[in-house]
Write a protein that holds these residues in place. Structure first.
Motif, PDB file in Angstrom:
ATOM      1  N   HIS A  84      45.217  39.358  30.305  1.00 25.20           N
ATOM      2  CA  HIS A  84      44.840  39.040  31.309  1.00 25.20           C
ATOM      3  C   HIS A  84      43.038  38.564  30.365  1.00 25.20           C
ATOM      4  CE1 HIS A  84      46.240  41.164  33.810  1.00 25.20           C
ATOM      5  NE2 HIS A  84      47.293  41.922  33.050  1.00 25.20           N
ATOM      6  N   ALA A 104      40.896  38.151  36.413  1.00 27.44           N
ATOM      7  CA  ALA A 104      42.122  37.369  37.014  1.00 27.44           C
ATOM      8  C   ALA A 104      42.549  36.157  37.547  1.00 27.44           C
ATOM      9  CB  ALA A 104      43.337  38.409  37.784  1.00 27.44           C
ATOM     10  N   ALA A 135      46.351  42.116  39.865  1.00 27.81           N
ATOM     11  CA  ALA A 135      47.538  40.925  39.030  1.00 27.81           C
ATOM     12  C   ALA A 135      48.625  41.200  38.503  1.00 27.81           C
ATOM     13  CB  ALA A 135      46.800  40.616  37.984  1.00 27.81           C
TER      14      ALA A 135
END
Length: 135
Positions: A84, A104, A135
Motif C-alpha cells: 500500500h 490506496a 482496500a
C-alpha cells in the motif's frame, strides 16, 4: 480396582493434551498472505516546530501498527505480497494544521488548530487504517 479408578483421569488428561496440541498447530499450510507492506512518504517543512512532532507521531504509529509492516530501504518484499502506497503532506497555515494523505488512491484530509495537533494525527491515522482495511 485401583487401576479402573485411574483410567478415566488418565484418558481425560491425554484428551486435553491432544486438544491443546492441535490448537497450537497452525491451521493452514502453504502460501498464506502475510501482513501487507506500507510504503510511507511524509512531506513537511522540517524547520516547523509544530509539524516535526506530527511527522514523528505518524511515522511511529505506522511503524508499530500490528496489521501491516512499514517498508524501508532495506525491506525485501516477497513476490505476491500487497504494498500500500501512502503519501502524507503536513502543512501549517496561520494557526491551523492541515494533514492530507493519499492512501490506496483515496484522498484523506484532517485539519484543525495547532492546539489539537495530537488528536489530528490520531484521527488521520485512524482514517488511513480504515481506508487500508477496505482496500
Amino acid at each position: 480396582m485401583l487401576k479402573h479408578n485411574l483410567a478415566i483421569p488418565i484418558i481425560a488428561v491425554l484428551a486435553v493434551l491432544a486438544l491443546l496440541t492441535l490448537a497450537w498447530l497452525p491451521a493452514q499450510t502453504g502460501n498464506v498472505q502475510q501482513r501487507p507492506w506500507v510504503d510511507l512518504e511524509l512531506s513537511f517543512d522540517a524547520s516547523n516546530r509544530h509539524l516535526q512532532p506530527l511527522a514523528t507521531d505518524l511515522r511511529y504509529r505506522m511503524n508499530t501498527h500490528h496489521t501491516y509492516r512499514l517498508l524501508n530501504e532495506n525491506s525485501q518484499v516477497p513476490q505476491g505480497h500487497t504494498i500500500h502506497v501512502i503519501r502524507i503532506e503536513l502543512s501549517q497555515q496561520d494557526d491551523m494544521l492541515w494533514l492530507r494523505a493519499n492512501a490506496a488512491g483515496q484522498a484523506i484530509e484532517v485539519n484543525g488548530p495547532i492546539s489539537a495537533a495530537s488528536s489530528l494525527s490520531s484521527k488521520l491515522f485512524s482514517l488511513i487504517n480504515q481506508t487500508l482495511a477496505q482496500a
